[in-house]
Design a protein around this motif. Structure first.
Motif, PDB file in Angstrom:
ATOM      1  N   ALA A 147       0.825  -1.203   0.000  1.00 10.62           N
ATOM      2  CA  ALA A 147       0.000   0.000   0.000  1.00 10.62           C
ATOM      3  C   ALA A 147       0.864   1.260   0.000  1.00 10.62           C
ATOM      4  N   GLN A 148       1.937   1.239   0.782  1.00  6.59           N
ATOM      5  CA  GLN A 148       2.831   2.402   0.834  1.00  6.59           C
ATOM      6  C   GLN A 148       3.465   2.651  -0.528  1.00  6.59           C
ATOM      7  N   LEU A 149       3.983   1.601  -1.162  1.00  9.09           N
ATOM      8  CA  LEU A 149       4.602   1.739  -2.480  1.00  9.09           C
ATOM      9  C   LEU A 149       3.575   2.124  -3.534  1.00  9.09           C
ATOM     10  N   ALA A 150       2.373   1.588  -3.405  1.00  9.58           N
ATOM     11  CA  ALA A 150       1.314   1.909  -4.369  1.00  9.58           C
ATOM     12  C   ALA A 150       0.994   3.396  -4.339  1.00  9.58           C
ATOM     13  N   ALA A 151       0.950   3.976  -3.145  1.00  6.56           N
ATOM     14  CA  ALA A 151       0.655   5.404  -3.023  1.00  6.56           C
ATOM     15  C   ALA A 151       1.740   6.253  -3.680  1.00  6.56           C
ATOM     16  N   THR A 152       2.958   5.733  -3.713  1.00  9.61           N
ATOM     17  CA  THR A 152       4.077   6.461  -4.312  1.00  9.61           C
ATOM     18  C   THR A 152       4.183   6.241  -5.818  1.00  9.61           C
ATOM     19  N   ASN A 153       3.935   4.994  -6.236  1.00 13.50           N
ATOM     20  CA  ASN A 153       4.240   4.611  -7.619  1.00 13.50           C
ATOM     21  C   ASN A 153       3.030   4.468  -8.530  1.00 13.50           C
ATOM     22  N   ARG A 154       1.806   4.563  -8.008  1.00 13.90           N
ATOM     23  CA  ARG A 154       0.627   4.261  -8.813  1.00 13.90           C
ATOM     24  C   ARG A 154       0.512   5.186 -10.024  1.00 13.90           C
ATOM     25  N   SER A 155       0.053   4.581 -11.120  1.00 11.06           N
ATOM     26  CA  SER A 155      -0.208   5.315 -12.354  1.00 11.06           C
ATOM     27  C   SER A 155      -1.711   5.576 -12.464  1.00 11.06           C
ATOM     28  N   THR A 156      -2.091   6.314 -13.478  1.00 11.73           N
ATOM     29  CA  THR A 156      -3.518   6.567 -13.712  1.00 11.73           C
ATOM     30  C   THR A 156      -4.263   5.260 -13.964  1.00 11.73           C
ATOM     31  N   SER A 157      -3.650   4.374 -14.741  1.00 13.20           N
ATOM     32  CA  SER A 157      -4.296   3.088 -15.028  1.00 13.20           C
ATOM     33  C   SER A 157      -4.354   2.212 -13.787  1.00 13.20           C
ATOM     34  N   ASP A 158      -3.334   2.299 -12.916  1.00 16.07           N
ATOM     35  CA  ASP A 158      -3.352   1.547 -11.655  1.00 16.07           C
ATOM     36  C   ASP A 158      -4.527   2.002 -10.783  1.00 16.07           C
ATOM     37  N   ILE A 159      -4.733   3.313 -10.715  1.00 14.39           N
ATOM     38  CA  ILE A 159      -5.834   3.857  -9.909  1.00 14.39           C
ATOM     39  C   ILE A 159      -7.171   3.358 -10.437  1.00 14.39           C
ATOM     40  N   ASP A 177      -0.690   9.479  -0.536  1.00 11.77           N
ATOM     41  CA  ASP A 177      -0.237   9.600   0.857  1.00 11.77           C
ATOM     42  C   ASP A 177       0.330   8.253   1.309  1.00 11.77           C
ATOM     43  N   ALA A 178       1.624   8.059   1.099  1.00 10.93           N
ATOM     44  CA  ALA A 178       2.261   6.774   1.375  1.00 10.93           C
ATOM     45  C   ALA A 178       2.218   6.402   2.852  1.00 10.93           C
ATOM     46  N   LYS A 179       2.475   7.372   3.720  1.00  9.35           N
ATOM     47  CA  LYS A 179       2.481   7.103   5.159  1.00  9.35           C
ATOM     48  C   LYS A 179       1.097   6.667   5.628  1.00  9.35           C
ATOM     49  N   GLN A 180       0.067   7.372   5.156  1.00 10.53           N
ATOM     50  CA  GLN A 180      -1.296   7.031   5.540  1.00 10.53           C
ATOM     51  C   GLN A 180      -1.710   5.670   4.974  1.00 10.53           C
ATOM     52  N   ALA A 181      -1.315   5.390   3.740  1.00 10.55           N
ATOM     53  CA  ALA A 181      -1.653   4.102   3.123  1.00 10.55           C
ATOM     54  C   ALA A 181      -1.039   2.959   3.921  1.00 10.55           C
ATOM     55  N   HIS A 182       0.212   3.117   4.343  1.00 13.12           N
ATOM     56  CA  HIS A 182       0.891   2.095   5.150  1.00 13.12           C
ATOM     57  C   HIS A 182       0.171   1.917   6.481  1.00 13.12           C
ATOM     58  N   ARG A 183      -0.177   3.034   7.111  1.00 20.72           N
ATOM     59  CA  ARG A 183      -0.851   2.970   8.417  1.00 20.72           C
ATOM     60  C   ARG A 183      -2.208   2.285   8.313  1.00 20.72           C
ATOM     61  N   LEU A 184      -2.974   2.638   7.281  1.00 21.99           N
ATOM     62  CA  LEU A 184      -4.322   2.081   7.131  1.00 21.99           C
ATOM     63  C   LEU A 184      -4.287   0.604   6.763  1.00 21.99           C
ATOM     64  N   ALA A 185      -3.337   0.202   5.925  1.00 21.21           N
ATOM     65  CA  ALA A 185      -3.222  -1.212   5.561  1.00 21.21           C
ATOM     66  C   ALA A 185      -2.807  -2.045   6.770  1.00 21.21           C
ATOM     67  N   THR A 186      -1.906  -1.497   7.584  1.00 16.63           N
ATOM     68  CA  THR A 186      -1.507  -2.174   8.820  1.00 16.63           C
ATOM     69  C   THR A 186      -2.697  -2.304   9.762  1.00 16.63           C
ATOM     70  N   LEU A 187      -3.447  -1.225   9.920  1.00 11.49           N
ATOM     71  CA  LEU A 187      -4.623  -1.235  10.775  1.00 11.49           C
ATOM     72  C   LEU A 187      -5.663  -2.237  10.278  1.00 11.49           C
ATOM     73  N   HIS A 188      -5.835  -2.305   8.964  1.00 10.75           N
ATOM     74  CA  HIS A 188      -6.797  -3.240   8.371  1.00 10.75           C
ATOM     75  C   HIS A 188      -6.467  -4.677   8.765  1.00 10.75           C
ATOM     76  N   MET A 189      -5.200  -5.042   8.696  1.00 11.66           N
ATOM     77  CA  MET A 189      -4.802  -6.410   9.043  1.00 11.66           C
ATOM     78  C   MET A 189      -4.875  -6.655  10.551  1.00 11.66           C
ATOM     79  N   ARG A 190      -4.554  -5.636  11.333  1.00 10.45           N
ATOM     80  CA  ARG A 190      -4.689  -5.790  12.791  1.00 10.45           C
ATOM     81  C   ARG A 190      -6.154  -5.981  13.172  1.00 10.45           C
ATOM     82  N   ASN A 191      -7.023  -5.215  12.519  1.00 14.95           N
ATOM     83  CA  ASN A 191      -8.459  -5.362  12.780  1.00 14.95           C
ATOM     84  C   ASN A 191      -8.966  -6.721  12.318  1.00 14.95           C
ATOM     85  N   ALA A 192      -8.421  -7.227  11.197  1.00 15.87           N
ATOM     86  CA  ALA A 192      -8.805  -8.556  10.721  1.00 15.87           C
ATOM     87  C   ALA A 192      -8.467  -9.610  11.776  1.00 15.87           C
TER      88      ALA A 192
END
Length: 255
Positions: A114-126, A213-228
């Motif tokens: 998620a962190q890398l995606a926020a940094t590297n995503r293209s228009t087609s990726d979105i 927002d790479a930092k936020q994406a990393h935080r939210l993905a981590t939270l998602h798995m912790r909540n899972a």
């Protein structure tokens, strides 16, 4: 091609068996470097397994450098076996522990994706990511379990990350991640608040990726798995005595 295949009949994990059969054919020279493998449909027919099993087996072989996909042509034996396979064998005590440990693996990998995606995503990726999220929402709204759509959603995040080694690792682990997803989604479907929370978490991750927002994406993905993991821990005993235990068996190798 001089080899022949027979249907899979053992009780061991099917995708592993198919991958091992194909690997043996390659390593023993009955499938030659540069040779095209039978089509996915043909492998389904020969092994008497599902398309999902065949795809997972091929993903495993791709991740260890034995085969490669060629756009529009099919899957071919690699000219050189790059490295020996990683032996990922989660030999665990019980169903609940197996699922929780798979969630831990997902947390480590998917937060980075998620962190890398926020940094590297293209228009087609979105666009691809938003389509995958919409497909997941639609599947749940239609009363489906959403397992395949969930897996594809997280694969879309990995693709947007743009790291082929990370994608390859996730492809290799797909057989385990899919099994863990089956259990978590079955548990979440039992409670409306769980299902709603999962949907909100997915949408929040996508917003962070789209916003870059790479930092936020990393935080939210981590939270998602912790909540899972928390949702699994909150599952009542009846779930593990029935549906949860059955679904989790794909994660526990047989001796």
């Amino acid at each position: 091609m001089t080899t022949s295949f027979t249907p899979i009949v053992s009780s061991e994990r099917l995708s592993v068996q198919v991958a091992q059969r194909l690997e043996n054919e390659i390593r023993e020279g009955r499938l030659s470097p540069g040779e095209k493998l039978p089509t996915e449909a043909k492998l389904v027919e020969l092994f008497k397994v599902s398309r999902t099993v065949v795809r997972e087996a091929l993903s495993r072989l791709k991740s260890i450098g034995l085969v490669e996909s060629r756009q529009g042509s099919g899957v071919f034996v690699h000219h050189q076996a790059a490295f020996e396979p990683l032996n990922f064998d989660p030999r665990l005590a019980d169903s609940r522990e197996a699922v929780l440990q798979i969630v831990e693996v997902r947390r480590a990998l998917e937060a980075e994706c998620a962190q890398l995606a926020a940094t590297n995503r293209s228009t087609s990726d979105i666009l691809h990511l938003q389509q995958a999220l919409a497909a997941l929402d639609l599947a749940v709204a239609d009363g489906k379990d959403g397992v395949e759509e969930d897996v594809l959603f997280h694969q879309a995040i990995a693709k947007a990350a743009g790291n082929p080694f990370l994608i390859g690792t996730l492809d290799f682990l797909a057989q385990f991640l899919r099994g863990g997803t089956q259990v978590t989604r079955a548990n979440e479907a039992r409670r409306a608040d769980f299902a709603q929370a999962v949907r909100q978490e997915h949408h929040a991750i996508v917003r962070a990726i789209v916003d870059g927002d790479a930092k936020q994406a990393h935080r939210l993905a981590t939270l998602h798995m912790r909540n899972a993991a928390k949702r699994i821990q909150q599952a009542d005993n009846s779930f593990w005595q029935q549906e949860g235990s059955v679904l989790a068996q794909v994660l526990i190798p047989k001796n």
